[in-house]
Write a protein that holds these residues in place. Structure first.
Motif, PDB file in Angstrom:
ATOM      1  N   GLY A  29      39.256  29.347  31.849  1.00  0.00           N
ATOM      2  CA  GLY A  29      38.168  30.305  32.059  1.00  0.00           C
ATOM      3  C   GLY A  29      38.631  31.657  32.564  1.00  0.00           C
ATOM      4  O   GLY A  29      37.872  32.388  33.209  1.00  0.00           O
ATOM      5  N   ASN A  30      39.883  32.025  32.257  1.00  0.00           N
ATOM      6  CA  ASN A  30      40.433  33.304  32.707  1.00  0.00           C
ATOM      7  C   ASN A  30      40.473  34.307  31.561  1.00  0.00           C
ATOM      8  O   ASN A  30      40.634  33.928  30.400  1.00  0.00           O
ATOM      9  CB  ASN A  30      41.859  33.114  33.239  1.00  0.00           C
ATOM     10  N   VAL A  31      40.365  35.585  31.883  1.00  0.00           N
ATOM     11  CA  VAL A  31      40.516  36.616  30.861  1.00  0.00           C
ATOM     12  C   VAL A  31      41.992  36.728  30.486  1.00  0.00           C
ATOM     13  O   VAL A  31      42.878  36.439  31.296  1.00  0.00           O
ATOM     14  CB  VAL A  31      39.983  37.987  31.346  1.00  0.00           C
ATOM     15  N   VAL A  32      42.235  37.130  29.240  1.00  0.00           N
ATOM     16  CA  VAL A  32      43.616  37.321  28.775  1.00  0.00           C
ATOM     17  C   VAL A  32      44.179  38.569  29.450  1.00  0.00           C
ATOM     18  O   VAL A  32      43.565  39.639  29.391  1.00  0.00           O
ATOM     19  CB  VAL A  32      43.650  37.455  27.243  1.00  0.00           C
ATOM     20  N   PRO A  33      45.328  38.463  30.116  1.00  0.00           N
ATOM     21  CA  PRO A  33      45.860  39.613  30.871  1.00  0.00           C
ATOM     22  C   PRO A  33      46.373  40.731  29.972  1.00  0.00           C
ATOM     23  O   PRO A  33      46.819  40.483  28.851  1.00  0.00           O
ATOM     24  CB  PRO A  33      47.002  38.997  31.692  1.00  0.00           C
ATOM     25  N   THR A  34      46.300  41.954  30.481  1.00  0.00           N
ATOM     26  CA  THR A  34      46.838  43.113  29.758  1.00  0.00           C
ATOM     27  C   THR A  34      48.239  43.476  30.262  1.00  0.00           C
ATOM     28  O   THR A  34      48.937  44.278  29.654  1.00  0.00           O
ATOM     29  CB  THR A  34      45.915  44.338  29.922  1.00  0.00           C
ATOM     30  N   LYS A  35      48.629  42.897  31.396  1.00  0.00           N
ATOM     31  CA  LYS A  35      50.010  43.015  31.873  1.00  0.00           C
ATOM     32  C   LYS A  35      50.371  41.689  32.537  1.00  0.00           C
ATOM     33  O   LYS A  35      49.481  40.928  32.952  1.00  0.00           O
ATOM     34  CB  LYS A  35      50.180  44.199  32.826  1.00  0.00           C
ATOM     35  N   PRO A  36      51.660  41.375  32.638  1.00  0.00           N
ATOM     36  CA  PRO A  36      52.047  40.056  33.159  1.00  0.00           C
ATOM     37  C   PRO A  36      51.532  39.790  34.574  1.00  0.00           C
ATOM     38  O   PRO A  36      51.520  40.680  35.422  1.00  0.00           O
ATOM     39  CB  PRO A  36      53.581  40.114  33.142  1.00  0.00           C
ATOM     40  N   ILE A  37      51.078  38.553  34.781  1.00  0.00           N
ATOM     41  CA  ILE A  37      50.695  38.074  36.110  1.00  0.00           C
ATOM     42  C   ILE A  37      51.894  37.309  36.657  1.00  0.00           C
ATOM     43  O   ILE A  37      52.339  36.323  36.050  1.00  0.00           O
ATOM     44  CB  ILE A  37      49.466  37.154  36.023  1.00  0.00           C
ATOM     45  N   LEU A  38      52.436  37.761  37.772  1.00  0.00           N
ATOM     46  CA  LEU A  38      53.672  37.184  38.317  1.00  0.00           C
ATOM     47  C   LEU A  38      53.416  36.492  39.650  1.00  0.00           C
ATOM     48  O   LEU A  38      52.579  36.923  40.437  1.00  0.00           O
ATOM     49  CB  LEU A  38      54.730  38.266  38.524  1.00  0.00           C
ATOM     50  N   PHE A  39      54.147  35.404  39.876  1.00  0.00           N
ATOM     51  CA  PHE A  39      54.189  34.789  41.200  1.00  0.00           C
ATOM     52  C   PHE A  39      55.578  34.194  41.383  1.00  0.00           C
ATOM     53  O   PHE A  39      56.334  34.042  40.414  1.00  0.00           O
ATOM     54  CB  PHE A  39      53.080  33.735  41.372  1.00  0.00           C
TER      55      PHE A  39
END
Length: 216
Positions: A31-41
């Motif tokens: 249920g998340n939106v597709v990211p426009t830049k990388p999501i990092l952790f």
């Protein structure tokens, strides 16, 4: 010739940089939106666990999920790496799981808090052995699969990544110096789901490599 730090990346690497929601179908299933830049952790290297050891369910977790991933092992230190030179910094690849305490992650997301407890607990990164760049020549088009108790749960292909390996290396290195032995987890395809005590997870990269872990 592959350096000792790369061959023994689990001992010498200082960090695991993980990428969230790098496959459209996986973003959608949660249920998340597709990211426009990388999501990092980040995951600590103390989260590594190797075949023969068991995956432990962390405290207060009632929903532990499997996520199979292609890992990139850094072979040459660098920062502000350009995309066209990014692959020169790859020392090899590795099969990995990004085990996730989904209920703890959901709770953190609702409060706008970091995912650290949900992603970085001991045994949250089951990891294989180094795969040479000769053995895996097309990392951008390789099957990732995972079974739980013999039943296929994840069956995807790295060609469906939103952000490519060169792009990720370049983007990450603008913020963090990537050092020999560090690992980038490039994201998981759709099909993630829960595992319980006693479950057996089999996972692999095409027919190139595979491993097996039990949940304790």
């Amino acid at each position: 010739m592959t350096s000792n730090a790369v061959l023994r990346f689990r001992e010498f690497g200082k960090k695991i940089v993980a990428v969230g929601r790098n496959y459209k179908e996986h973003a959608a299933e949660l249920g998340n939106v597709v990211p426009t830049k990388p999501i990092l952790f980040l995951k600590p290297t103390t989260s590594y666990v190797i075949q023969g050891q068991k995956i432990k369910i962390p405290p207060n977790c009632k929903s532990l999920h499997h996520e199979v991933e292609l890992g990139v092992v850094i072979g040459r230190t660098g920062n502000n790496i350009t995309e066209d030179h990014a692959m020169e910094h790859v020392g090899g690849y590795v099969l990995a799981l990004d085990m996730t305490a989904r209920d703890l992650q959901d709770e953190a997301k609702k409060k706008g808090l970091p995912w650290t407890l949900a992603k970085g607990f001991d045994t949250s990164c089951p990891i294989g052995d180094l795969i040479s760049t000769d053995k895996l020549q097309q990392p951008d088009n390789v099957q990732l699969w995972l079974k739980v108790n013999g039943q296929t749960k994840q069956d995807g292909n790295t060609k469906d990544m939103i952000f490519s390996i060169p792009y990720l290396i370049s983007y990450i290195s603008k913020y963090f110096t990537l050092e020999e032995g560090d690992v980038i987890l490039t994201g998981t395809p759709s099909g993630v789901g829960p595992v319980d005590k006693g479950d057996i997870i089999d996972a692999g990269i095409s027919d190139i490599t595979s491993f097996k872990f039990q949940v304790e």
